[in-house]
Structures are given as C-alpha cells and as structure tokens.
Design a protein around this motif. Structure first.
Motif, PDB file in Angstrom:
ATOM      1  N   GLY A  62      69.638 -67.446  60.372  1.00 20.71           N
ATOM      2  CA  GLY A  62      68.484 -66.954  60.250  1.00 20.71           C
ATOM      3  C   GLY A  62      67.864 -66.236  61.993  1.00 20.71           C
ATOM      4  O   GLY A  62      69.075 -65.038  61.992  1.00 20.71           O
ATOM      5  N   GLY A  63      67.319 -65.724  62.375  1.00 21.52           N
ATOM      6  CA  GLY A  63      67.273 -64.600  63.146  1.00 21.52           C
ATOM      7  C   GLY A  63      68.410 -64.816  64.313  1.00 21.52           C
ATOM      8  O   GLY A  63      69.288 -63.593  64.467  1.00 21.52           O
TER       9      GLY A  63
ATOM     10  N   LYS B 123      68.792 -75.454  63.699  1.00 18.99           N
ATOM     11  CA  LYS B 123      67.354 -75.462  64.810  1.00 18.99           C
ATOM     12  C   LYS B 123      68.258 -76.242  65.256  1.00 18.99           C
ATOM     13  O   LYS B 123      69.205 -77.106  64.442  1.00 18.99           O
TER      14      LYS B 123
ATOM     15  N   TRP C 224      64.169 -62.745  64.281  1.00 20.82           N
ATOM     16  CA  TRP C 224      64.244 -63.717  63.072  1.00 20.82           C
ATOM     17  C   TRP C 224      63.880 -63.049  61.846  1.00 20.82           C
ATOM     18  O   TRP C 224      64.660 -62.376  61.717  1.00 20.82           O
ATOM     19  N   ARG C 225      63.656 -64.061  60.976  1.00 21.14           N
ATOM     20  CA  ARG C 225      63.675 -63.563  59.352  1.00 21.14           C
ATOM     21  C   ARG C 225      62.829 -63.410  58.904  1.00 21.14           C
ATOM     22  O   ARG C 225      61.947 -63.934  58.845  1.00 21.14           O
ATOM     23  N   GLU C 226      62.699 -61.886  58.791  1.00 20.93           N
ATOM     24  CA  GLU C 226      61.535 -60.990  58.276  1.00 20.93           C
ATOM     25  C   GLU C 226      60.331 -61.442  56.866  1.00 20.93           C
ATOM     26  O   GLU C 226      60.405 -61.808  56.035  1.00 20.93           O
TER      27      GLU C 226
ATOM     28  N   ILE D 145      66.964 -59.712  57.824  1.00 25.17           N
ATOM     29  CA  ILE D 145      66.489 -60.523  60.165  1.00 25.17           C
ATOM     30  C   ILE D 145      66.385 -59.098  60.796  1.00 25.17           C
ATOM     31  O   ILE D 145      66.452 -57.742  60.519  1.00 25.17           O
TER      32      ILE D 145
ATOM     33  N   HIS E 283      65.297 -57.778  64.916  1.00 18.74           N
ATOM     34  CA  HIS E 283      65.595 -58.415  66.002  1.00 18.74           C
ATOM     35  C   HIS E 283      65.137 -57.231  66.430  1.00 18.74           C
ATOM     36  O   HIS E 283      65.020 -56.309  66.497  1.00 18.74           O
TER      37      HIS E 283
ATOM     38  N   SER F  85      60.596 -69.377  69.112  1.00 15.02           N
ATOM     39  CA  SER F  85      61.083 -69.684  67.827  1.00 15.02           C
ATOM     40  C   SER F  85      60.072 -70.898  67.223  1.00 15.02           C
ATOM     41  O   SER F  85      59.851 -71.178  66.191  1.00 15.02           O
TER      42      SER F  85
ATOM     43  N   ARG G 227      56.784 -70.487  66.428  1.00 14.53           N
ATOM     44  CA  ARG G 227      56.092 -69.735  65.141  1.00 14.53           C
ATOM     45  C   ARG G 227      56.645 -70.363  64.816  1.00 14.53           C
ATOM     46  O   ARG G 227      55.825 -70.980  62.884  1.00 14.53           O
ATOM     47  N   ASP G 228      57.270 -71.829  64.360  1.00 11.42           N
ATOM     48  CA  ASP G 228      57.454 -72.882  63.146  1.00 11.42           C
ATOM     49  C   ASP G 228      56.179 -73.880  63.788  1.00 11.42           C
ATOM     50  O   ASP G 228      55.543 -73.547  62.288  1.00 11.42           O
TER      51      ASP G 228
ATOM     52  N   SER H 227      59.501 -78.940  63.993  1.00  6.72           N
ATOM     53  CA  SER H 227      59.546 -77.656  64.620  1.00  6.72           C
ATOM     54  C   SER H 227      61.403 -77.939  65.729  1.00  6.72           C
ATOM     55  O   SER H 227      61.771 -79.187  65.886  1.00  6.72           O
TER      56      SER H 227
END
Length: 316
Positions: free
Chosen positions: A10-11, A78, A131-133, A138, A140, A259, A262-263, A270
């Motif tokens: 991920g990010g 995570k 994050w994963r766009e 990715i 940044h 993050s 966002r989740d 999360s």
C-alpha cells in the motif's frame, strides 16, 4: 545489493519498496487482488512530492513461499494483519533475516517476535502521508519520508547500521537509528492515534479539527491519555512529548487524513483496535483512565464490527 521482501504494497510498502527497487535492490512485493495484477502487468507507479518514478518490471507475488529467504522483510500491512503476515512469512526467513514492522500501532514488534522469534525482529516506524491511488499506483502527498529503527533491547548493533545504510542509499528516504525505539514508536503513536481518532469520529481533515476549539481540545485529551498510558507502561516519553505531537499535527497539510480514518470512511476494516482500542486496553492493564479514547472506540466499534462481518448480539 540486498534481497528485500515488502509485505504489503500500500502507501507505505509501495513507496519505500519502490524507492529501494529504484536504488537497485532485489525487491519483491507481497500483494494481492487487483493491486497485485497491476504490479505484475504494468509495474509500480509512484506519484510523489519528492519526485515521480516508475519501477517496471516489478517482482510481486501473493505467496511468500515463492520468494525464498531474504535479507530483510519490511512489514507494511495494516496493524490488524500483522499476526497473519508473521505466520505466512516463515519461508522468507533465513538464519539472519531481519524483520522490520512499520505499522501505526505499538504492538506489532511484539506480535512478530512471538510468532517468528525475537532474534529476527527490530523495532521500526515510518513517517509518510501516502496511499494507494489505484491498482499499481501509489500517491505520496505529504511529509518528507523517514524510517526510524532500533534494537528492541536498545543495544547498538551492526545489523541495524547496515539497514540504515541501505535505506539512506535510496532517493526520497531518510533513515535514523534511535537509542530507544520504544520511545520513538510511542512518540509517533501519540499523533497518529489522536489524528486517527478525531478524524474518524468527525469525518473531517486535520486542518478543520485542529482549528475548531472544541475538536482541538479533544485532540489534546487523546494525547494526554496516551502519554499517561505510555508512562505507566514504563516508556520514557519526554515531558514535552504532547507539545511536540501537537506541533507536528499543526504542521500537516490542511487536507491530511489518517489511514484509519480513510478506511472507516470507506466502510473498510480499520486499525481501530490497534490504535484507540489499544489505548483503552493498555489503560485497563496499567490502571490509567482513558475516557476519551474509550468513547471514540465505543462510537466506532459498531461500524468496525459490520466492516468485519461480525454482528453484535443482545447483551444480557
């Protein structure tokens, strides 16, 4: 050239793994789903305030058994996925393999040590807003990326210095060996847990919550509770730790979100249990009251259970 596995792309894993691959190291990403497919097909694209770059082709697989023993495993899943990753990474562990967790919580190193052996694990943390766009992509967007590492027993070691040299050799990465990695991990946990908690219950970016007096007070209350738990646990946080955490929060871009936030806003599982939940859990263990974190955890728990497919039954 080091052989490195990035567990989680991920990010965090995508950015740091991409930079290490860009520097010429033999990097393999452990990934899955559409992200894995895109990595295998198109490579890794990173859009970064430190300079865009692409890595292609990319070594990526869902199976640690396909990788074999490596020099380093950087764990970037995570926090709630750490135990599962630890169980699966055994095929990648040689006698001297070093495993570095970069999770947001304060328990990842202990989870890893219990499952794969303490001799393989050092403490670690990172700073980056990424994050994963999209699959294979990715973004940044903030914070000059850094990684801090140190032995769990705090002694100086050659293996930690070697890893620092590898990280320093990558563009867009700053590495630091710290004397007390536990203080460093908890110092980061202060601001990320506060940012996650306030962002998750308000659904607002940090620029809003730090500016409103009422929500700013909640942020300060979260920080105070975390600080008290850490001190009760024997973590030697400095007396100005809360002030420093608040200053970092004030320095973030206005639209920054955590993050975990966002989740939760996307209805996904999360890190609630590993962040505000951990404060509550450790507060009980060390006899520290954590009323603000308790309310945040309780308020978000129904959605978290739903996201994980766990339905709450009636209490009697």
């Amino acid at each position: 050239m080091a052989k490195i596995a990035i567990y989680g792309a991920g990010g965090v894993g995508g950015y740091f793994g991409g930079r290490l691959a860009e520097a010429g190291h033999d990097v393999t990403f452990i990934a899955r789903g559409e992200h894995l497919t895109a990595l295998q097909r198109d490579g890794l694209k990173v859009t970064s305030i430190a300079g865009d770059f692409t890595v292609a082709p990319v070594n990526a697989t869902p199976l640690p058994s396909e990788v074999g023993p490596v020099d380093y495993v950087i764990v970037a899943v995570k926090a709630w996925q750490v135990a599962e990753a630890a169980e699966a990474m055994h095929p990648m562990l040689g006698q001297d393999t070093l495993v570095v967790p970069l999770e947001n919580g304060v328990e990842a190193a202990d989870h890893l040590a219990r499952i794969i052996g303490r001799q393989h694990v050092i403490g670690g943390l990172c700073g980056i807003l990424a994050w994963r766009e999209a699959p294979g992509h990715i973004r940044h967007a903030g914070v000059d990326p850094f990684i801090r590492i140190g032995e769990l027993d705090k002694h100086p070691s050659e293996r930690v210095q070697q890893l620092k040299a590898i990280l320093d050799g990558a563009n867009g990465v700053s590495a630091e060996v710290v004397d007390d990695i536990h203080v460093a991990i908890w110092s980061k946990f202060l601001f990320i847990c506060a940012m996650s908690g306030i962002g998750s219950i308000t659904r607002a970016p940090i620029g809003v919550t730090r500016a409103l007096p009422d929500t700013r007070q909640v942020i300060e209350d979260i920080l105070s509770e975390i600080y008290q738990v850490a001190r009760a646990k024997g973590i030697a946080l400095p007396s100005n730790a809360i002030t420093r955490a608040m200053a970092f929060i004030d320095s973030l871009p206005e639209k920054s979100t955590a993050s975990m936030q966002r989740d939760i806003m996307q209805g996904l599982p999360s890190e609630l249990d590993a962040q505000n939940g951990a404060v509550v859990r450790l507060g009980i263990e060390y006899s520290v009251d954590t009323p603000v974190n308790r309310v945040i955890h309780a308020a978000l728990l129904p959605q978290e259970m739903h996201a994980r497919g766990v339905e709450a039954g009636p209490s009697h």
